[in-house]
Motif scaffolding. Structure first.
Motif, PDB file in Angstrom:
ATOM      1  N   ASN A 287      14.377 -11.354  13.632  1.00 39.76           N
ATOM      2  CA  ASN A 287      13.798 -11.792  14.658  1.00 39.76           C
ATOM      3  C   ASN A 287      13.358 -13.655  14.948  1.00 39.76           C
ATOM      4  N   ALA A 288      13.259 -13.796  14.156  1.00 38.34           N
ATOM      5  CA  ALA A 288      12.554 -15.517  13.658  1.00 38.34           C
ATOM      6  C   ALA A 288      14.145 -15.797  14.324  1.00 38.34           C
ATOM      7  N   TYR A 289      15.342 -15.608  13.642  1.00 32.09           N
ATOM      8  CA  TYR A 289      16.087 -16.467  14.274  1.00 32.09           C
ATOM      9  C   TYR A 289      16.855 -15.940  16.039  1.00 32.09           C
ATOM     10  N   LEU A 290      17.059 -15.113  16.278  1.00 30.64           N
ATOM     11  CA  LEU A 290      17.284 -14.356  17.291  1.00 30.64           C
ATOM     12  C   LEU A 290      16.316 -15.142  18.038  1.00 30.64           C
ATOM     13  N   ARG A 291      14.801 -15.644  18.368  1.00 25.63           N
ATOM     14  CA  ARG A 291      14.183 -16.190  19.057  1.00 25.63           C
ATOM     15  C   ARG A 291      14.471 -17.448  18.891  1.00 25.63           C
ATOM     16  N   ILE A 292      14.511 -18.055  17.816  1.00 29.79           N
ATOM     17  CA  ILE A 292      15.403 -19.529  17.667  1.00 29.79           C
ATOM     18  C   ILE A 292      16.096 -19.941  18.220  1.00 29.79           C
ATOM     19  N   SER A 293      17.859 -18.850  18.003  1.00 29.24           N
ATOM     20  CA  SER A 293      18.739 -19.087  18.903  1.00 29.24           C
ATOM     21  C   SER A 293      18.889 -18.942  20.292  1.00 29.24           C
ATOM     22  N   ASN A 294      17.901 -18.611  20.661  1.00 29.75           N
ATOM     23  CA  ASN A 294      17.556 -17.819  22.057  1.00 29.75           C
ATOM     24  C   ASN A 294      18.604 -16.897  22.256  1.00 29.75           C
ATOM     25  N   ARG A 295      18.936 -15.220  21.503  1.00 35.29           N
ATOM     26  CA  ARG A 295      19.937 -14.985  21.317  1.00 35.29           C
ATOM     27  C   ARG A 295      19.573 -13.547  21.562  1.00 35.29           C
ATOM     28  N   VAL A 296      19.899 -12.768  22.548  1.00 28.05           N
ATOM     29  CA  VAL A 296      19.711 -11.024  22.128  1.00 28.05           C
ATOM     30  C   VAL A 296      21.040  -9.997  21.622  1.00 28.05           C
ATOM     31  N   LEU A 297      20.324  -9.624  21.352  1.00 33.52           N
ATOM     32  CA  LEU A 297      21.661  -8.246  20.256  1.00 33.52           C
ATOM     33  C   LEU A 297      22.480  -7.636  21.667  1.00 33.52           C
ATOM     34  N   SER A 298      24.075  -7.958  21.982  1.00 32.66           N
ATOM     35  CA  SER A 298      24.152  -6.751  22.851  1.00 32.66           C
ATOM     36  C   SER A 298      24.801  -5.480  21.769  1.00 32.66           C
ATOM     37  N   LYS A 299      25.229  -4.269  22.238  1.00 34.80           N
ATOM     38  CA  LYS A 299      25.629  -3.450  21.549  1.00 34.80           C
ATOM     39  C   LYS A 299      27.074  -3.245  21.329  1.00 34.80           C
ATOM     40  N   GLN A 300      27.951  -4.964  21.256  1.00 34.03           N
ATOM     41  CA  GLN A 300      28.500  -5.048  20.933  1.00 34.03           C
ATOM     42  C   GLN A 300      28.018  -6.224  19.183  1.00 34.03           C
ATOM     43  N   ASP A 301      27.160  -6.202  19.821  1.00 39.25           N
ATOM     44  CA  ASP A 301      26.814  -7.768  18.341  1.00 39.25           C
ATOM     45  C   ASP A 301      26.292  -6.203  17.680  1.00 39.25           C
ATOM     46  N   VAL A 302      25.756  -5.946  18.031  1.00 37.72           N
ATOM     47  CA  VAL A 302      25.192  -4.160  17.144  1.00 37.72           C
ATOM     48  C   VAL A 302      26.103  -3.904  16.304  1.00 37.72           C
ATOM     49  N   PHE A 303      26.542  -3.594  17.074  1.00 30.31           N
ATOM     50  CA  PHE A 303      27.977  -2.174  15.801  1.00 30.31           C
ATOM     51  C   PHE A 303      28.074  -3.645  14.551  1.00 30.31           C
ATOM     52  N   LEU A 304      29.025  -5.091  15.817  1.00 29.31           N
ATOM     53  CA  LEU A 304      29.376  -5.729  14.259  1.00 29.31           C
ATOM     54  C   LEU A 304      28.130  -6.091  13.526  1.00 29.31           C
ATOM     55  N   PHE A 305      26.781  -5.970  13.519  1.00 30.26           N
ATOM     56  CA  PHE A 305      25.748  -6.362  12.319  1.00 30.26           C
ATOM     57  C   PHE A 305      25.995  -5.416  11.938  1.00 30.26           C
ATOM     58  N   THR A 306      26.011  -3.862  11.821  1.00 27.44           N
ATOM     59  CA  THR A 306      26.714  -2.574  11.496  1.00 27.44           C
ATOM     60  C   THR A 306      27.557  -2.906  10.328  1.00 27.44           C
ATOM     61  N   ALA A 307      28.328  -2.997  10.954  1.00 21.63           N
ATOM     62  CA  ALA A 307      30.406  -3.570  10.702  1.00 21.63           C
ATOM     63  C   ALA A 307      30.140  -4.056   8.984  1.00 21.63           C
ATOM     64  N   TYR A 308      29.255  -5.422   9.151  1.00 18.89           N
ATOM     65  CA  TYR A 308      29.183  -6.737   7.770  1.00 18.89           C
ATOM     66  C   TYR A 308      27.525  -5.850   7.298  1.00 18.89           C
ATOM     67  N   LYS A 309      27.305  -5.177   7.876  1.00 22.27           N
ATOM     68  CA  LYS A 309      25.969  -4.625   7.215  1.00 22.27           C
ATOM     69  C   LYS A 309      26.728  -3.637   6.251  1.00 22.27           C
ATOM     70  N   ASP A 310      27.678  -3.120   6.226  1.00 20.58           N
ATOM     71  CA  ASP A 310      28.149  -2.113   5.298  1.00 20.58           C
ATOM     72  C   ASP A 310      28.716  -3.153   4.377  1.00 20.58           C
ATOM     73  N   TYR A 311      29.538  -3.442   4.348  1.00 16.62           N
ATOM     74  CA  TYR A 311      30.075  -5.353   3.768  1.00 16.62           C
ATOM     75  C   TYR A 311      29.365  -5.705   2.811  1.00 16.62           C
ATOM     76  N   PHE A 312      28.256  -5.656   3.314  1.00 17.24           N
ATOM     77  CA  PHE A 312      27.553  -7.090   2.759  1.00 17.24           C
ATOM     78  C   PHE A 312      27.209  -6.279   1.696  1.00 17.24           C
ATOM     79  N   ASP A 313      26.336  -4.985   1.465  1.00 14.99           N
ATOM     80  CA  ASP A 313      25.792  -4.186   1.026  1.00 14.99           C
ATOM     81  C   ASP A 313      26.539  -3.439  -0.358  1.00 14.99           C
ATOM     82  N   LEU A 314      27.656  -3.475  -0.067  1.00 15.96           N
ATOM     83  CA  LEU A 314      29.018  -2.993  -0.730  1.00 15.96           C
ATOM     84  C   LEU A 314      28.990  -3.721  -1.441  1.00 15.96           C
ATOM     85  N   LEU A 315      28.745  -4.801  -1.266  1.00 15.37           N
ATOM     86  CA  LEU A 315      29.273  -6.201  -2.342  1.00 15.37           C
ATOM     87  C   LEU A 315      28.453  -6.519  -3.243  1.00 15.37           C
ATOM     88  N   ILE A 316      27.234  -6.260  -2.815  1.00 13.95           N
ATOM     89  CA  ILE A 316      26.139  -6.577  -3.099  1.00 13.95           C
ATOM     90  C   ILE A 316      26.093  -5.088  -4.731  1.00 13.95           C
TER      91      ILE A 316
END
Length: 324
Positions: A287-316
């Motif tokens: 939330n701090a990042y989105l506020r400072i960068s003045n960004r809002v997550l679109s539907k596509q962004d949410v999809f990407l965020f979830t896909a990236y999370k799957d990758y990084f969680d598995l990497l960890i």
């Protein structure tokens, strides 16, 4: 006894020759740095992490130089890193480009360490030693990611993403680094009981990520590529420094954001042993990042965020299974 004595003398002489060679190599680096220039009297080496197997090696450590300069004798610390592959040469080149940009466009919060030189014969990269505390250690000491540090961290990520340099790759790339594949191969060779299920999961994630292409170029930013709490140093005056820039390239803005989000979660869970508390602190950073960068997550962004999370969680997960 005589045999052991001869062996020890030979070993001592070999180490002495090596140190003299290192001193001569570093002297050439020092001669190119006007504000440090002088005669190198001694080099002491403090290893931080050393890894070696039959195929590769890596070394990180601190070189403390005793230098005789125009103002007298003084000590100067360098951070040193070497690997058997070419990554450290690329890190030197990328670090130089990013440092040059920040010198011309200084940030109030982000500090990029100054690169001093790359020694080709040893694949050795020397850069400025930054006094400070790694974020993972700070979280462990405080028992949490505080709102204040979360805000500084988000600001530093935003500042890094604003950096413009030309030498890096394009945003359209294979988003699956080799690290996960390497971890899975080690688990396979160890015949780990979870290997097959993790490998299947990896294939599904890989198919998803490799199908991603960035339609909107404004979403492509400078990505650190390995933004881990251990690579983030908090220094004086509420400033933050990013280390290990060898994987930096153009990527979607969420690649670093989610990678750090997942890695923060892993560190905080280790400290608090509380999943819901860790998730709350992760969301505080996002939330701090989105506020400072003045960004809002679109539907596509949410999809990407979830896909990236799957990758990084598995990497960890695979990282813990392989390395502990």
């Amino acid at each position: 006894q005589l045999k052991n004595t001869k062996a020890n003398i030979a070993k001592f002489e070999a180490v002495s020759r090596s140190k003299e060679e290192i001193k001569a190599i570093i002297q050439k680096v020092i001669d190119k740095i006007p504000d440090i220039a002088g005669d190198v009297l001694n080099v002491s080496i403090e290893p931080i992490r050393v890894y070696r197997d039959s195929a590769s090696f890596s070394f990180t450590g601190i070189y403390t130089l005793k230098i005789s300069g125009s103002t007298g004798v003084f000590d100067k610390k360098f951070f040193a890193a070497a690997r058997s592959d070419k990554n450290k040469k690329r890190e030197y080149q990328v670090n130089q480009a990013i440092f040059n940009y920040t010198e011309k466009n200084p940030s109030s919060i982000l500090v990029i360490p100054r690169p001093y030189g790359f020694i080709e014969s040893r694949n050795l990269f020397l850069r400025e030693y930054i006094e400070g505390q790694p974020l993972n250690i700070l979280i462990a000491e405080k028992g949490e990611l505080t709102p204040l540090i979360s805000g500084y961290l988000a600001s530093a990520v935003v500042e890094f993403q604003k950096i413009k340099i030309k030498q890096l790759g394009s945003a359209e790339r294979n988003l699956v680094p080799k690290t996960l594949e390497k971890n899975l191969l080690i688990l396979k060779n160890k015949n780990h009981p979870l290997w097959r299920s993790l490998d299947e999961k990896s294939k599904r994630i890989k198919n998803t990520l490799n199908g991603i292409r960035f339609r909107d170029r404004k979403d492509a930013v400078l990505s650190h590529g390995d933004l881990d709490p251990s690579n983030i140093i908090l220094i004086a005056d509420n400033k933050i420094s990013f280390m290990d820039l060898e994987f930096s390239e153009q990527s979607h803005y969420l690649w670093d954001v989610e990678g750090l989000y997942s890695r923060l979660g892993a560190v905080i869970k280790t400290v608090t042993r509380n999943n819901s508390e860790a998730e709350a602190q992760q969301k505080m950073f996002l939330n701090a990042y989105l506020r400072i960068s003045n960004r809002v997550l679109s539907k596509q962004d949410v999809f990407l965020f979830t896909a990236y999370k799957d990758y990084f969680d598995l990497l960890i997960q695979t990282h813990f299974l392989v390395w502990g």
